[in-house]
Every structure is written in C-alpha cells, then in structure tokens.
Design a protein around this motif. Structure first.
Motif, PDB file in Angstrom:
ATOM      1  N   ASN A 189       2.045  13.369  -3.075  1.00 48.52           N
ATOM      2  CA  ASN A 189       1.832  14.563  -2.244  1.00 48.52           C
ATOM      3  C   ASN A 189       0.979  14.305  -1.008  1.00 48.52           C
ATOM      4  N   ASP A 190       0.372  13.128  -0.919  1.00 51.31           N
ATOM      5  CA  ASP A 190      -0.459  12.831   0.251  1.00 51.31           C
ATOM      6  C   ASP A 190       0.438  12.540   1.452  1.00 51.31           C
ATOM      7  N   TRP A 191       0.088  13.123   2.605  1.00 52.80           N
ATOM      8  CA  TRP A 191       0.917  12.959   3.804  1.00 52.80           C
ATOM      9  C   TRP A 191       0.219  12.191   4.925  1.00 52.80           C
ATOM     10  N   LEU A 192      -1.107  12.304   5.018  1.00 53.68           N
ATOM     11  CA  LEU A 192      -1.801  11.751   6.178  1.00 53.68           C
ATOM     12  C   LEU A 192      -1.758  10.226   6.194  1.00 53.68           C
ATOM     13  N   LEU A 193      -1.912   9.592   5.025  1.00 49.28           N
ATOM     14  CA  LEU A 193      -1.901   8.135   5.004  1.00 49.28           C
ATOM     15  C   LEU A 193      -0.525   7.595   5.387  1.00 49.28           C
ATOM     16  N   SER A 194       0.524   8.303   4.997  1.00 56.36           N
ATOM     17  CA  SER A 194       1.870   7.870   5.397  1.00 56.36           C
ATOM     18  C   SER A 194       2.027   7.920   6.908  1.00 56.36           C
ATOM     19  N   VAL A 195       1.455   8.946   7.539  1.00 56.82           N
ATOM     20  CA  VAL A 195       1.496   9.035   9.001  1.00 56.82           C
ATOM     21  C   VAL A 195       0.768   7.838   9.610  1.00 56.82           C
ATOM     22  N   GLU A 196      -0.377   7.462   9.049  1.00 63.12           N
ATOM     23  CA  GLU A 196      -1.118   6.312   9.579  1.00 63.12           C
ATOM     24  C   GLU A 196      -0.340   5.018   9.379  1.00 63.12           C
ATOM     25  N   ILE A 197       0.338   4.896   8.230  1.00 63.00           N
ATOM     26  CA  ILE A 197       1.146   3.699   7.972  1.00 63.00           C
ATOM     27  C   ILE A 197       2.309   3.630   8.959  1.00 63.00           C
ATOM     28  N   ILE A 240       0.843  -1.196   0.000  1.00 62.04           N
ATOM     29  CA  ILE A 240       0.000   0.000   0.000  1.00 62.04           C
ATOM     30  C   ILE A 240       0.880   1.248   0.000  1.00 62.04           C
ATOM     31  N   PHE A 241       1.923   1.228   0.825  1.00 60.73           N
ATOM     32  CA  PHE A 241       2.793   2.398   0.921  1.00 60.73           C
ATOM     33  C   PHE A 241       3.482   2.680  -0.407  1.00 60.73           C
ATOM     34  N   HIS A 242       3.981   1.653  -1.073  1.00 62.76           N
ATOM     35  CA  HIS A 242       4.692   1.863  -2.337  1.00 62.76           C
ATOM     36  C   HIS A 242       3.738   2.379  -3.419  1.00 62.76           C
ATOM     37  N   GLU A 252      11.331   3.498   6.325  1.00 55.82           N
ATOM     38  CA  GLU A 252      11.105   3.903   4.941  1.00 55.82           C
ATOM     39  C   GLU A 252      10.033   5.008   4.881  1.00 55.82           C
ATOM     40  N   VAL A 253       8.995   4.856   5.690  1.00 59.19           N
ATOM     41  CA  VAL A 253       7.915   5.848   5.727  1.00 59.19           C
ATOM     42  C   VAL A 253       8.432   7.174   6.291  1.00 59.19           C
ATOM     43  N   LEU A 254       9.225   7.104   7.352  1.00 55.88           N
ATOM     44  CA  LEU A 254       9.751   8.321   7.977  1.00 55.88           C
ATOM     45  C   LEU A 254      10.660   9.087   7.011  1.00 55.88           C
ATOM     46  N   VAL A 255      11.444   8.358   6.241  1.00 55.35           N
ATOM     47  CA  VAL A 255      12.304   9.013   5.243  1.00 55.35           C
ATOM     48  C   VAL A 255      11.437   9.731   4.206  1.00 55.35           C
ATOM     49  N   HIS A 256      10.390   9.053   3.769  1.00 52.24           N
ATOM     50  CA  HIS A 256       9.477   9.666   2.794  1.00 52.24           C
ATOM     51  C   HIS A 256       8.837  10.923   3.373  1.00 52.24           C
ATOM     52  N   LEU A 257       8.429  10.863   4.635  1.00 47.47           N
ATOM     53  CA  LEU A 257       7.782  12.024   5.255  1.00 47.47           C
ATOM     54  C   LEU A 257       8.752  13.191   5.405  1.00 47.47           C
ATOM     55  N   GLU A 258      10.008  12.904   5.681  1.00 50.12           N
ATOM     56  CA  GLU A 258      11.003  13.977   5.764  1.00 50.12           C
ATOM     57  C   GLU A 258      11.159  14.672   4.418  1.00 50.12           C
ATOM     58  N   LYS A 259      11.169  13.909   3.356  1.00 48.40           N
ATOM     59  CA  LYS A 259      11.263  14.494   2.021  1.00 48.40           C
ATOM     60  C   LYS A 259      10.005  15.314   1.710  1.00 48.40           C
ATOM     61  N   LEU A 260       8.878  14.782   2.156  1.00 50.59           N
ATOM     62  CA  LEU A 260       7.613  15.465   1.898  1.00 50.59           C
ATOM     63  C   LEU A 260       7.553  16.794   2.637  1.00 50.59           C
ATOM     64  N   LYS A 261       8.139  16.866   3.833  1.00 46.99           N
ATOM     65  CA  LYS A 261       8.157  18.124   4.591  1.00 46.99           C
ATOM     66  C   LYS A 261       8.949  19.197   3.850  1.00 46.99           C
ATOM     67  N   VAL A 262       9.987  18.777   3.158  1.00 46.71           N
ATOM     68  CA  VAL A 262      10.787  19.724   2.371  1.00 46.71           C
ATOM     69  C   VAL A 262      10.017  20.130   1.114  1.00 46.71           C
ATOM     70  N   LYS A 263       9.390  19.147   0.497  1.00 42.37           N
ATOM     71  CA  LYS A 263       8.652  19.390  -0.748  1.00 42.37           C
ATOM     72  C   LYS A 263       7.398  20.227  -0.493  1.00 42.37           C
ATOM     73  N   ARG A 264       6.738  19.969   0.647  1.00 47.31           N
ATOM     74  CA  ARG A 264       5.485  20.679   0.976  1.00 47.31           C
ATOM     75  C   ARG A 264       5.617  21.299   2.377  1.00 47.31           C
ATOM     76  N   PRO A 265       6.352  22.367   2.498  1.00 43.03           N
ATOM     77  CA  PRO A 265       6.590  22.949   3.829  1.00 43.03           C
ATOM     78  C   PRO A 265       5.309  23.380   4.543  1.00 43.03           C
ATOM     79  N   GLU A 266       4.224  23.623   3.772  1.00 42.81           N
ATOM     80  CA  GLU A 266       2.969  24.066   4.398  1.00 42.81           C
ATOM     81  C   GLU A 266       2.321  22.970   5.242  1.00 42.81           C
TER      82      GLU A 266
END
Length: 585
Positions: free
Chosen positions: A529-537, A519-521, A552-566
C-alpha cells in the motif's frame, strides 16, 4: 524546562517564561520516511509555488538555508536567519497564542519540530516543521513583511483573552494532536471535534485575542497578496499545503479585499478555507494592524479595559496617566458616570513604571491584592499628578500630614502620609499612608489594621493589556500542557519500511550500491500500500537509465491508483515532477 537546546544572542535575550516552551529539535529522530515526506512536499511546492507564490518565497528559500532534499536543521537555519535579524526555536505543537506572538515580538520564529505523517502529507491541522519551516521562514526574508510579523507579535501578545480562549486553545491543541497521531480511534477524534464545536458555539462575545488571532490567520497563515483577479500566496498555511495551495487559486474559494473586518471572521483549522483575504501589498497589512490596535484596551484603557481584564480572569496590567503600572489579576472595578473610580486586584500584585518593577512594590509587598482610587479629587479641577509643590502643600498632601482625600464618585482616603514616589517628570505616582481607612460611601475598602496603604496616583487609565508590565515580577514558569504530541508506533513492519526508504535515499545520494530492483520487489511484496517510495524509485530509475525497472514501477503505481484512489492524485503529482507529460501514459 529543557535547557539542552543550542542558543544564540537572539534566543539568549528571550525572557525565561518564553524559554520554557523551547525544546531540542532532536534531528536524529527524523526517520527516512519523514525525510521523504519533506522532500516530496518541498519539490512539489517549489515547482508549483514558483508560479503562484509571492516572489519573496523562492528568494527566501535560498536566504533562509532551506533545502529541498533535507528537513532543515534549525541550528544551521539560525546561522543564516541571523543575517536577517531572526532566529528559530523548536516547540511541541501549539503553544498559547500570547506566547506565540511574544516570540514574534523578539524576532524569533516558533517551529513545531515534529513532521506530519505520510498519511497526512497534503495537510495536517497540527503545526509541523513543513508548515513552520517551509511556510513561515522563507517569507520573513522580505524585510517589510518581517517587520509586520514582529510588530504583530508586539501588539498581539498584549491582547486580552477571555477565560474561554484558553479552553479553546487546549481543545484545538488536543484535536490537532489526535488527528495527526497514527491510529487514533475515530471515536476519540469525534469527541475532540465535538468539544471544539461546543466551545465555538458558546464563546460569547469575541475577545481581543480571538479577533487578533483572526487577523493573524487571514494574513500570516492564509494570506494572499496582489489583486483579486491575480493574487499570489504569502500565507504560511498555504505555502506549506500542497492541497490548499492549489485549491485556493480556484473559483471555489472567494477572494475578499483585506481590511479590519477580517477580525470578525472566524476560521476552522480542520477544513479548507471557504474564503481568503487579499492585501494589495505588505504595507497595507501594517496599516490594518495599527487600525485594529487603536481599538484595543492597550491603547484605549478606561473602564472597558479594566472590565476586559476582569473577564479574562488572568494576569494583566493597567497603566495610569502618570505611567504607574499595576499588574495582577483584576477582580473588581467601581465606576461612576462611565469612568473607573476604584480598581482592585486579588492575589499577588506588582507595581511598575516603564516596564520596570518599583523598588519595594514586588508581589512580596502586595501578596494579597491591591486597591486604589482612580481619578480626580472632588471639587478640584487640578489632578494630584499635576499639582506643584505649592499646590500639594495647600491641600495638605505632604509627608507626616494626616489628610482626608475625597475623590469623585464618593471614594474617601483618610490617613497619615508616610511618603510619595515620583516619575521621571517629577509627577507623584504613588502615596503611602499609615493608619489609613478607605471607603466607598458606607463600604470600607481598606482598614488601618491591614498595614500601610499604597495609593496609586492617576487621573485615568490609559492602557490595559494582558500579562505583567515587568515579566520578572511574577513566576511565569508554569506551562504544563494538558496534552503532548503522540509519536508514531515503531512496529517491526514499519521498521522494515523505514529501512527501505533509507536504502533508496542512500542510493540517490550515491552512498549505496544495492540493486533498486531488490528494494522495489521487497516493497511490493511486504508493503503493497505504500506509494511514495515507489515514486522515488521511479525517479532514480529514470535518472539512472533503468527503463525496465521504471516501467515495472509505473505499472505498480497504476494499479495502486486504482486500489487506493485517495492517493491517486498524490502519485500523479509525484510523477509530474519526474516525467514530461508525454513520458507517462
């Protein structure tokens, strides 16, 4: 009006003109993303608000049957709310302020059953089930506050609006819908914001409704309680906003002792509030409410009360000293020495006593309006209502007598008395004439050829308020909103994302065994660009002992924070609920 909603005794007793706003909750329409948004906000709120909310909030969550993991089903909520003497109904977004408050007067909580989009997870100007259900419902479990809310509704629904108030309601309703809707063109939002701003700058003197709505906003919606130095949250707008509930506790927001001056402080629903009011306790709220009610035409009546009704250009009621109530659209008042001496309605009018329509005085009897002198007879200290049978005979105010009644202010009524009506105290409240002429100086106000003339009896106007005395007198089933809430578009991509959210939800509930990594992949590949489902995973990975996927999820979320600072702070907030501070870099 849609009747396909589940009722109960509290809802059954609502008048039909309120039931027209009720709609079915349609629980099956909530999507997996909707459920995830509810869960995120509730988990964050319960965690944070446990330290800054009034103690009644967490107690109320249990008493009102609200679950952190699931959007509340109002039918289930109602079975629990009835234990504290309340009920809940679903409506479509904002409803007119008088109706909203009248629901409260009947101990019924109005809940906008839509839920904010993920993009507006922190705050939405549109009322939604997070704001209404998670904000309003828990705090009413406090009996003292619940009584304040009921009493506020009882008084507030009688407040007189200006004709511009309804324009403002429609403009704000449209703006809230457009700002919450998915993909609204910015030019449409800009135009709606300008319309609200233009109205705000051209409202004129604040009406009673505008002022009491301010009190409602600064207490029920955005109230703080306790001390200025250490306030707690009880307002639903703050309890349901993960952004403002944090912001309001900073020094950026001025804290002001709550008093009646809050009635003069307007608000902007589209922005964080720059100041908030702090009440020392719930009893103080009721004290200020009564202080404000004493300024309303509801309690002061008089010339000002009639003038407010005329300016509102809407259905309203005046009550005379005899208890006679005249309901209609008031269009004229003649005054003398600062007192009303003649009132006039236009169009359908009904006469009542103690909120019950008088037999023979429905709108069918007065389809084109009603006019009557108010006050005392010229040169006679004794008002008609205070006259004994002997007094009435002495002044020829008796059946079959032809009489000329000269009132103070040069109003004259001349005709043959047909009959009179009395109140429970035996006072005459209405006199009917035939062959009657009514004049003010040289101006004719009523002619014999118009039929019988019904003259109200009362030496003064003791009350004036919005709406009819007896709601059954008028056809009030007229609500046709100028705008309806806009549902999100269901694209093929959105549909796939909803399916991923559903699968994760079922895995968390141990109802599905699909590998989370698959599901994560898919999520990262198709919905980067979705962030909430990654947090749930990440949450399930940690709880399920899958450190590899979790990293793996935490690394993705760190990248997402840079990509979508809002959304970086939203991601951090979600992770704080899952991990100890030392667990996250």
């Amino acid at each position: 009006m849609n009747e396909s909603f589940e009722s109960n005794p509290l809802i059954d007793r609502l008048p039909q003109h309120l039931k027209q706003f009720i709609k079915p909750q349609e629980y099956s329409h909530y999507t997996p993303i909707n459920q995830a948004v509810w869960r995120y906000v509730m988990r964050k709120n319960v965690d944070y608000l446990s330290t800054v909310a009034h103690r009644s909030y967490l107690d109320g969550l249990k008493k009102t049957g609200l679950e952190v993991d699931n959007i509340p089903n109002m039918y289930g909520m109602n079975r629990i709310l009835k234990e504290i003497g309340w009920a809940a109904v679903a409506v479509d977004g904002f409803i007119p302020p008088n109706a909203f408050m009248e629901f409260q007067a009947y101990n019924v909580l109005v809940i906008a059953s839509d839920i904010r989009q993920l993009e507006h997870i922190e705050y939405t100007p549109a009322p939604d089930i997070i704001h209404e259900g998670a904000g309003h419902a828990p705090i009413i479990a406090n009996p003292e506050y619940a009584e304040y809310l009921r009493r506020f509704g009882e008084i507030g629904c009688k407040a007189i609006s200006s004709h511009k108030d309804y324009e403002m309601y429609e403009a704000i309703r449209l703006l809230s819908i457009l700002k919450e809707a998915e993909g609204t063109p910015q030019q449409e939002i800009d135009a709606a914001e300008k319309a609200v701003e233009d109205l705000q700058n051209n409202m004129g003197e604040m009406s009673e409704m505008a002022r009491i709505r301010n009190l409602h906003w600064w207490t029920v919606e955005y109230g703080l309680i306790g001390t200025i130095e250490n306030p707690k949250i009880y307002g639903a707008g703050l309890l349901s906003s993960i952004g403002e509930s944090t912001w309001c506790m900073t020094d950026n927001v001025a804290k002001i002792p709550y008093d009646i001056s809050a009635a003069e402080q307007s608000f902007d629903i589209t922005k964080p509030q720059p100041q908030l009011y702090v009440t020392p306790d719930f009893a103080h709220l009721s004290s200020v409410l009564e202080e404000f009610a004493n300024t309303m035409a509801l309690r002061t009546g008089g010339l000002t009360g009639v003038e407010k009704l005329i300016q509102s250009n809407a259905l309203g009621t005046i009550e005379l000293s005899t208890g006679l109530q005249i309901s209609g659209v008031f269009t004229n008042v003649i005054e003398n020495e600062g007192k009303p001496i003649y009132i006039q309605t236009t169009g359908q009018t009904a006469l009542s006593y103690r909120e019950k329509e008088l037999v023979g005085h429905s709108v069918a009897s007065h389809p084109e309006g009603f006019g009557s002198p108010i006050g005392k007879l010229k040169g006679i200290n004794l008002a008609i209502e205070d006259m004994s049978p002997r007094d009435l005979r002495a002044y020829d105010i008796y059946e079959t007598e032809t009489v000329t009644l000269e009132f103070e202010g040069d109003i004259t009524v001349k005709g043959e008395i047909v009959t009179g009506s009395r109140n429970l105290q035996g006072e005459i409240i209405l006199i009917t004439f035939r062959n009657c002429t009514v004049t003010h100086a040289d101006k004719v106000l009523f002619k014999p050829e118009w039929g019988n003339y019904d003259m109200a009896v009362g030496k003064k106007i003791v009350s004036a308020f919005s709406g009819p005395a007896d709601a059954r007198s008028f056809d009030l089933i007229t609500h046709v909103p100028s705008s309806t809430t806009i549902k999100p578009r269901i694209s093929e991509q959105r549909s796939e994302l909803e399916q991923l959210y559903m699968q994760v939800r079922l895995i968390r509930e141990k109802k599905l065994e699909t590998p989370l990594s698959n599901i994560f992949h898919t999520l990262v590949s198709n919905h980067p660009n979705d962030w909430l489902l990654s947090v749930e995973i990440a949450e399930i990975s940690k709880d399920g002992g899958n450190p590899r996927l979790m990293e793996e999820v935490l690394v993705h979320l760190e990248k997402l924070k840079v990509k979508r600072p809002e959304v970086a702070h939203l991601i951090n907030n979600g992770l704080e609920l899952i991990f100890e501070p030392s667990d996250v870099n």
